[in-house]
Structure formats: structure tokens, C-alpha cells
Enzyme design. Structure first.
Site, PDB file in Angstrom:
ATOM      1  NE  ARG A 118      -4.180 -50.727 -38.181  1.00 52.39           N
ATOM      2  CZ  ARG A 118      -2.968 -50.301 -38.452  1.00 52.39           C
ATOM      3  NH1 ARG A 118      -2.087 -50.192 -37.479  1.00 52.39           N
ATOM      4  NH2 ARG A 118      -2.607 -49.980 -39.673  1.00 52.39           N
ATOM      5  CE  LYS A 127       2.492 -44.873 -40.185  1.00 50.42           C
ATOM      6  NZ  LYS A 127       1.688 -46.072 -40.538  1.00 50.42           N
ATOM      7  CG  MET A 155      13.389 -35.159 -17.701  1.00 48.29           C
ATOM      8  SD  MET A 155      12.538 -33.812 -16.900  1.00 48.29           S
ATOM      9  CE  MET A 155      11.363 -34.677 -15.872  1.00 48.29           C
ATOM     10  CE1 TYR A 181      16.183 -39.319  -8.834  1.00 42.45           C
ATOM     11  CE2 TYR A 181      16.494 -39.368 -11.222  1.00 42.45           C
ATOM     12  CZ  TYR A 181      16.292 -38.659 -10.047  1.00 42.45           C
ATOM     13  OH  TYR A 181      16.201 -37.302 -10.087  1.00 42.45           O
TER      14      TYR A 181
HETATM   15  C1  LIG Z   1       2.444 -46.932 -41.482  1.00 43.29           C
HETATM   16  C2  LIG Z   1       1.853 -47.622 -42.641  1.00 43.29           C
HETATM   17  C3  LIG Z   1       2.644 -48.067 -43.706  1.00 43.29           C
HETATM   18  C4  LIG Z   1       4.159 -48.051 -43.655  1.00 43.29           C
HETATM   19  O1  LIG Z   1       4.581 -49.102 -42.823  1.00 43.29           O
HETATM   20  P1  LIG Z   1       6.144 -49.416 -42.605  1.00 43.29           P
HETATM   21  O2  LIG Z   1       6.154 -50.654 -41.802  1.00 43.29           O
HETATM   22  O3  LIG Z   1       6.689 -48.251 -41.843  1.00 43.29           O
HETATM   23  O4  LIG Z   1       6.731 -49.535 -43.942  1.00 43.29           O
HETATM   24  C5  LIG Z   1       2.013 -48.584 -44.811  1.00 43.29           C
HETATM   25  N1  LIG Z   1       0.669 -48.681 -44.861  1.00 43.29           N
HETATM   26  C6  LIG Z   1      -0.121 -48.290 -43.839  1.00 43.29           C
HETATM   27  C7  LIG Z   1      -1.599 -48.450 -43.941  1.00 43.29           C
HETATM   28  C8  LIG Z   1       0.440 -47.762 -42.688  1.00 43.29           C
HETATM   29  O5  LIG Z   1      -0.345 -47.387 -41.681  1.00 43.29           O
END
Ligand SMILES: *Cc1c(COP(=O)(O)O)cnc(C)c1O
Length: 362
Positions: free
Chosen positions: A130, A35, A301, A253
């Protein structure tokens, strides 16, 4: 000399880290989590390097269809399933597996007439709070899905909230709750993220879901180096100027850093416009010729400044490593009060990506 802000992705290290996951969870199949554009490394390049994985996991149909269009035929999990009913035909067309995590997702699935039924992953909330159904509702939701024509098979999934802390008893509480929730229901299970793949063998089940470890980063809160993984990304820029500063002169800055003595200060060709965190404080480490140097003053930046007292031989044009071999992203992240995941995801399109393959496993 072009402006250098470059990320080098070591594809053999990705392969190697996948193999580490395999060795650690030899009886499980692997869902490689790609992802967030492969945690910011480039979805298709990462997927190609990880093609030995048994499945991929992404967040949205857009990412999944990019994988299909590129020819990947792996099982693909969508970690939050579908967001709208009208995505369902795409799930069927591309053979995508939705995670079903909320009541509202059931009716659209029950109403849909799809060109093929879907393999679904029923998500159980065992304490992450969640996504997912409460444990006590699992048998009922399972039965409802079982009698839905658009459902081919059902697997069970949960997500751990604190597996990154090897001493936290919550993981065992979640494992017990998950076992109880789907007790006597048939179907494969998946629990483990990277932390659990590495440290909680009792969570391996039939499928593990490593993400961050594949990119060479430790998922643990108490050890940012993970010696058994190979770093995947090196973020580099270069020294574009060196100035001798007088004691008390202020850098950048806001003038938040005052030189404590006469000292050389270098200017490096990367900044928050490239995704380097603006809130990195003075003292954040960088590498110059393999040696640690420190950030001084505010990140701008396009540039940042470094204290060159520990690198008297530095020359304009020298490469500066923001993270990579010898300087884990997680260490930089810790200095900035965040985690490697966020820094990796925030690299912007201005950074030039280069993919190298050292051959072999890594
Ligand atoms: C992102 C995610 C993972 C992977 O998590 P890591 O900590 O990057 O290994 C696994 N399961 C779900 C549901 C996730 O959202």
C-alpha cells in the site's frame, strides 16, 4: 420519550485497554491510533482518556491540529504524512511527525525552509503493498533524508498485512524483510498494529501502534471476542412498538422476512441513518435485557424490527443494545460481512454520544 439512539463510551475501558497494550509490550512505547475521529468515538474525548500514551497517530493535519488546539503535547504521527507541499509549515508549527512513504514527498521536504526540522518516520513496504518504499531503496532514501536540512531525526516503520491471522506465515516474512531493509541503519522502529501488539511479540520493536484493541475490539479473524480487553462502546436504542404478527406476515421494505408462526415483532429506534448497517441480515443478534434477540427484515433509515419470541416480557420503552458488553461489535460486523472498524466509523452524528468513567483502570 425521546427517540433514543445513543452510544455510550466507557473512558475507563479505553484506559484499561491501553494498559493491556503496555503490559503486553512492556519495552515499547505506545502510539495510540486515534484516526477516523478516534475510530468513531470522538477524537478529543478518546485522546484525553488515552493521555498516558506516548504518542498519537492520525490521518490528516485537521485531526492533528484539533489535538494541538485542545492542548495535547504528545508526539503526533501522521500516518500518510503530508498530501501537499503547503502542509509542511503546519507540520513544523504544530510539531507533527510525517510518515514519508513515497518518492514525491522528498522534493517538497528538501525545498522547504521550516521554522524547525521534523522528526520523520520512513515507511518501508515489506508486503502490504500500500504505502512505503521497497526494501531495497531504503538505504538510499535514508541517506537522502539524512542530508535534508528539514529533517531532524529518522525512524523506520512498516505495516503488517496479515497479523490478524495468527497462523499466517506472511508476518514473519514481513518482519525479516523489514529487519533486512534497515539493517545497520540507526533509528527506532515501529511495526505492530493491535494484532501484532497482542500476538506477535517479535514485532514490538521500540514503538507499537495499537488502534482497534484500545476500543475493546478483537483484531483477529479467528476470535471475535477478546477476553482480555474491555468493550468501550455500547450502542443502544429502544423499543418503540410491539405487534403480534400472524404466520406469513412480512416485515418491512421488500417484505424479505416472513413470520414463520404467530409471533411478537418489535420496532427499534435506530437504522442506517444512525450508521447501523443496512445490509445487516435477518438473524443478526441484538440484546434486550441482556438476552439475544434477532433482527428481522430490512433495516430502514430510522428503524429496524426484531423477533421478540425469545423476549416475551419485552415492553415498549425497553432499551435494546446493538452492540456492547455481551455482544461484541465484531460479531455484528461478521454477520454483515464487514469488520468492527467499519461499523464504529460509520456511526452518524445523529447518534447522541455519552461519555462515562467508571473510575480506576476500567
Ligand atoms: C490504522 C493503523 C494502525 C492501527 O491498526 P489497528 O488494526 O486498528 O490496531 C497502525 N498502523 C497504521 C499504519 C495504521 O494505518
Amino acid at each position: 420519550m425521546t427517540r433514543l439512539a445513543r452510544a455510550t463510551v466507557d473512558l475507563s475501558a479505553l484506559r484499561y485497554n491501553l494498559e493491556v497494550a503496555r503490559q503486553l509490550a512492556p519495552s515499547a512505547r505506545i502510539v495510540a491510533v486515534v484516526k477516523g475521529d478516534g475510530y468513531g468515538h470522538g477524537l478529543l474525548q478518546v485522546a484525553a482518556a488515552l493521555k498516558q500514551a506516548d504518542a498519537f497517530a492520525v490521518s490528516c493535519v485537521d485531526e492533528a491540529s484539533r489535538l494541538r488546539a485542545a492542548g495535547f503535547r504528545h508526539r503526533i504521527l501522521l500516518l500518510a504524512g503530508y498530501f501537499e507541499a503547503d502542509e509542511l509549515p503546519v507540520f513544523a508549527e504544530y510539531s507533527l511527525d510525517p510518515v514519508i512513504h513515497a518518492e514525491w514527498q522528498l522534493a517538497p521536504l528538501e525545498r522547504a525552509t521550516l521554522q524547525r526540522p521534523l522528526d520523520i518516520w520512513l515507511k518501508v513496504d515489506t508486503g502490504m503493498h500500500r504505502l512505503g518504499f521497497p526494501a531495497e531503496r531504503v538505504p538510499e532514501i535514508y541517506r537522502r533524508l539524512r542530508s535534508t536540512a528539514s529533517v531532524a531525526s529518522i525512524r523506520f516503520m512498516t505495516h503488517l498485512a496479515r497479523a490478524d491471522d495468527r497462523r499466517d506465515p506472511m508476518t514473519e516474512v514481513q518482519l525479516d524483510a523489514f529487519a533486512a531493509a534497515c539493517r545497520s541503519l540507526p533509528g527506532e522502529r515501529t511495526i505492530a498494529n493491535s494484532a501484532a501488539t497482542l500476538a506477535w511479540p517479535q514485532a514490538h520493536a521500540q514503538w507499537v501502534r495499537p488502534g482497534i484493541m484500545l476500543y475493546g475490539c478483537s483484531p483477529f479473524i479467528d476470535g471475535l471476542e477478546c477476553p482480555w480487553l474491555q468493550p468501550v462502546q455500547t450502542l443502544e436504542a429502544r423499543l418503540v412498538a410491539i405487534h403480534q404478527r400472524r404466520p406469513g406476515e412480512r416485515i418491512g421494505y421488500g417484505g424479505i422476512y416472513a413470520c414463520p408462526e404467530a409471533m411478537p415483532v418489535g420496532v427499534v429506534s435506530i437504522g442506517y441513518g444512525d450508521g447501523y448497517p443496512r445490509h445487516a441480515p435477518s438473524g443478526t443478534p441484538l440484546l434486550l435485557a441482556g438476552r439475544e434477540v434477532m433482527l428481522v427484515g430490512r433495516v430502514s433509515m430510522d428503524m429496524l424490527s426484531i423477533d421478540l419470541r425469545s423476549a416475551p416480557n419485552a415492553r415498549v420503552g425497553d432499551a435494546v443494545v446493538l452492540w456492547g458488553e455481551g455482544l461484541p461489535v465484531g460479531r455484528v460486523a461478521e454477520c454483515c460481512g464487514t469488520i468492527a472498524y467499519e461499523l464504529l466509523c460509520k456511526i452518524t452524528s445523529r447518534v447522541q454520544f455519552r461519555y462515562v468513567d467508571r473510575g480506576g483502570m476500567g
